[in-house]
Scaffold this motif. Structure first.
Motif, PDB file in Angstrom:
ATOM      1  N   MET A 120       0.843  -1.196   0.000  1.00  0.00           N
ATOM      2  CA  MET A 120       0.000   0.000   0.000  1.00  0.00           C
ATOM      3  C   MET A 120       0.881   1.251   0.000  1.00  0.00           C
ATOM      4  O   MET A 120       1.915   1.288   0.675  1.00  0.00           O
ATOM      5  N   ASP A 121       0.487   2.276  -0.761  1.00  0.00           N
ATOM      6  CA  ASP A 121       1.318   3.471  -0.850  1.00  0.00           C
ATOM      7  C   ASP A 121       1.213   4.298   0.426  1.00  0.00           C
ATOM      8  O   ASP A 121       0.223   4.266   1.156  1.00  0.00           O
ATOM      9  N   VAL A 122       2.276   5.050   0.705  1.00  0.00           N
ATOM     10  CA  VAL A 122       2.397   5.802   1.950  1.00  0.00           C
ATOM     11  C   VAL A 122       1.325   6.886   2.054  1.00  0.00           C
ATOM     12  O   VAL A 122       0.777   7.132   3.133  1.00  0.00           O
ATOM     13  N   PHE A 123       1.018   7.567   0.953  1.00  0.00           N
ATOM     14  CA  PHE A 123       0.009   8.624   1.004  1.00  0.00           C
ATOM     15  C   PHE A 123      -1.332   8.080   1.481  1.00  0.00           C
ATOM     16  O   PHE A 123      -2.022   8.720   2.291  1.00  0.00           O
ATOM     17  N   ASN A 124      -1.709   6.918   1.001  1.00  0.00           N
ATOM     18  CA  ASN A 124      -2.966   6.297   1.414  1.00  0.00           C
ATOM     19  C   ASN A 124      -2.969   6.044   2.918  1.00  0.00           C
ATOM     20  O   ASN A 124      -3.988   6.241   3.595  1.00  0.00           O
ATOM     21  N   ARG A 125      -1.833   5.642   3.449  1.00  0.00           N
ATOM     22  CA  ARG A 125      -1.732   5.390   4.891  1.00  0.00           C
ATOM     23  C   ARG A 125      -1.767   6.698   5.690  1.00  0.00           C
ATOM     24  O   ARG A 125      -2.402   6.773   6.750  1.00  0.00           O
ATOM     25  N   ILE A 126      -1.073   7.731   5.199  1.00  0.00           N
ATOM     26  CA  ILE A 126      -1.080   9.024   5.888  1.00  0.00           C
ATOM     27  C   ILE A 126      -2.495   9.591   5.951  1.00  0.00           C
ATOM     28  O   ILE A 126      -2.981  10.014   7.009  1.00  0.00           O
ATOM     29  N   LYS A 127      -3.161   9.605   4.822  1.00  0.00           N
ATOM     30  CA  LYS A 127      -4.525  10.121   4.778  1.00  0.00           C
ATOM     31  C   LYS A 127      -5.445   9.274   5.645  1.00  0.00           C
ATOM     32  O   LYS A 127      -6.323   9.793   6.359  1.00  0.00           O
ATOM     33  N   GLY A 128      -5.241   7.975   5.625  1.00  0.00           N
ATOM     34  CA  GLY A 128      -6.029   7.082   6.465  1.00  0.00           C
ATOM     35  C   GLY A 128      -5.832   7.371   7.939  1.00  0.00           C
ATOM     36  O   GLY A 128      -6.781   7.327   8.723  1.00  0.00           O
ATOM     37  N   GLY A 129      -4.583   7.669   8.332  1.00  0.00           N
ATOM     38  CA  GLY A 129      -4.322   7.989   9.725  1.00  0.00           C
ATOM     39  C   GLY A 129      -5.024   9.248  10.184  1.00  0.00           C
ATOM     40  O   GLY A 129      -5.633   9.290  11.263  1.00  0.00           O
ATOM     41  N   LEU A 130      -4.957  10.296   9.380  1.00  0.00           N
ATOM     42  CA  LEU A 130      -5.594  11.564   9.754  1.00  0.00           C
ATOM     43  C   LEU A 130      -7.110  11.416   9.831  1.00  0.00           C
ATOM     44  O   LEU A 130      -7.753  11.874  10.787  1.00  0.00           O
ATOM     45  N   TYR A 131      -7.697  10.804   8.813  1.00  0.00           N
ATOM     46  CA  TYR A 131      -9.136  10.555   8.860  1.00  0.00           C
ATOM     47  C   TYR A 131      -9.475   9.576   9.989  1.00  0.00           C
ATOM     48  O   TYR A 131     -10.545   9.687  10.608  1.00  0.00           O
ATOM     49  N   GLY A 132      -8.579   8.658  10.227  1.00  0.00           N
ATOM     50  CA  GLY A 132      -8.809   7.686  11.288  1.00  0.00           C
ATOM     51  C   GLY A 132      -8.990   8.339  12.640  1.00  0.00           C
ATOM     52  O   GLY A 132      -9.882   7.966  13.422  1.00  0.00           O
ATOM     53  N   VAL A 133      -8.161   9.324  12.942  1.00  0.00           N
ATOM     54  CA  VAL A 133      -8.289  10.081  14.186  1.00  0.00           C
ATOM     55  C   VAL A 133      -9.621  10.820  14.224  1.00  0.00           C
ATOM     56  O   VAL A 133     -10.376  10.751  15.208  1.00  0.00           O
ATOM     57  N   ALA A 134      -9.924  11.548  13.151  1.00  0.00           N
ATOM     58  CA  ALA A 134     -11.114  12.397  13.126  1.00  0.00           C
ATOM     59  C   ALA A 134     -12.401  11.584  13.244  1.00  0.00           C
ATOM     60  O   ALA A 134     -13.337  11.966  13.970  1.00  0.00           O
ATOM     61  N   ILE A 135     -12.469  10.465  12.560  1.00  0.00           N
ATOM     62  CA  ILE A 135     -13.682   9.644  12.596  1.00  0.00           C
ATOM     63  C   ILE A 135     -13.866   9.005  13.967  1.00  0.00           C
ATOM     64  O   ILE A 135     -14.976   9.008  14.524  1.00  0.00           O
ATOM     65  N   GLY A 136     -12.786   8.456  14.522  1.00  0.00           N
ATOM     66  CA  GLY A 136     -12.885   7.883  15.866  1.00  0.00           C
ATOM     67  C   GLY A 136     -13.316   8.906  16.891  1.00  0.00           C
ATOM     68  O   GLY A 136     -14.100   8.611  17.811  1.00  0.00           O
ATOM     69  N   ASP A 137     -12.828  10.117  16.732  1.00  0.00           N
ATOM     70  CA  ASP A 137     -13.179  11.240  17.603  1.00  0.00           C
ATOM     71  C   ASP A 137     -14.652  11.603  17.445  1.00  0.00           C
ATOM     72  O   ASP A 137     -15.397  11.721  18.437  1.00  0.00           O
ATOM     73  N   ALA A 138     -15.099  11.788  16.208  1.00  0.00           N
ATOM     74  CA  ALA A 138     -16.484  12.203  15.950  1.00  0.00           C
ATOM     75  C   ALA A 138     -17.492  11.144  16.382  1.00  0.00           C
ATOM     76  O   ALA A 138     -18.558  11.468  16.925  1.00  0.00           O
TER      77      ALA A 138
END
Length: 293
Positions: free
Chosen positions: A1-19
């Motif tokens: 998996m490409d790094v950008f996909n993981r970076i974006k996944g991490g940022l959204y991952g935080v926000a979604i878990g938070d919301a």
């Protein structure tokens, strides 16, 4: 998996878990079950009367750390601090007691403010530095740098060494995930010689509280026993307690692991600050690439 996909996944991952977890924060698991059955959708509400897709301090302080690093990756502390103070002046809905005291009393030296807060409050072992530390792991490919800045951003507000250690462990797991290791292997490698090693064999014997050790134990347990990104954040939200922060921390690692493309669109599309997350993911990726050339 490409790094950008993981970076974006991490940022959204935080926000979604938070919301998602923001709806059930401070409730018990029994109260969550009685009111929602099993919460699976981002609906807002909760103690903070959130809008659907609105995030709390967990995500916003993560963005502060990211912006500070992007401003000067070789000396990010003053820039992270500036972002903290700018955010604090917006009078956010949700801000932890430790961080609130540090920001209210800061007079030019972050480490001093954190120490004095620890003395004043009698402890500073909250989860407020762990919830925001992900950008360090996303930017720094060198483990020495990664560990240095993980601890530095933590010590700006949390004097207690347990907070600093948790941030270091967390971002070491992020580092392994970015090397395409499996989530279970990455966690096992980083906790097997720590006080968290029993999580590999048993469920946490503690409440899902804001104490950093309790928070991290539940985060690790959820990650080791979930089969998808959605499963991870749903388990965190339905715990109650400090569910938004547990969801944000677990969601960040789950998002790096599975990548943005595997996060359900029903979650990512409702996050209010998604344009900001998209833009930030690109800038973090560009900086990481520039630093590794």
């Amino acid at each position: 998996m490409d790094v950008f996909n993981r970076i974006k996944g991490g940022l959204y991952g935080v926000a979604i878990g938070d919301a998602l977890g923001g709806t059930t924060e401070f409730m018990t698991s029994k109260e969550v079950k009685a009111k929602y059955g099993y919460l699976t959708e981002i609906i807002g509400g909760g103690v903070w009367e959130l809008e659907k897709g609105e995030v709390t301090d967990d995500t916003m302080m993560t963005l502060c750390v990211a912006e500070g690093i992007l401003a000067n990756p070789l000396d990010p502390m003053p820039y992270i601090g500036e972002q903290f103070m700018n955010w604090y002046r917006t009078d956010p809905k949700d801000i932890g007691n430790i961080i609130r005291h540090v920001l209210a009393t800061f007079e030019g030296n972050w480490f001093e403010a954190a120490f004095l807060t620890d003395q004043y409050m009698g402890q500073s072992a909250g989860n407020g530095s762990l919830m925001r530390c992900l950008p360090v792991g996303l930017v720094y490919d060198n483990l020495t740098e990664m560990d240095k800045y993980s601890r530095m951003q933590s010590k700006m507000t949390h004097y207690d060494e347990r907070c600093n250690e948790a941030c270091s462990i967390y971002n070491r797991i992020v580092w392994r995930l970015l090397q395409n290791e499996s989530l279970a292997d990455a966690i096992e490698q980083e906790i097997r010689h720590t006080d968290y090693k029993d999580i590999l064999f048993a469920e946490p014997n503690c409440e899902p509280s804001g104490f950093v050790v309790h928070t991290f134990r539940w985060v690790l347990n959820i990650l080791l026993n979930s089969n998808s990104y959605a499963d991870t954040v749903q388990k965190a939200a339905n715990l109650g307690g400090d569910s938004d922060t547990i969801g944000a921390i677990a969601g960040g690692l789950a998002g790096v692991h599975c990548g943005f493309e595997q996060i359900p669109v029903t979650y990512s599309s409702v996050i209010i600050i998604k344009d900001q997350l998209n833009e930030l993911a690109g800038r973090i990726f560009d900086l990481r690439e520039a630093r590794t050339r």
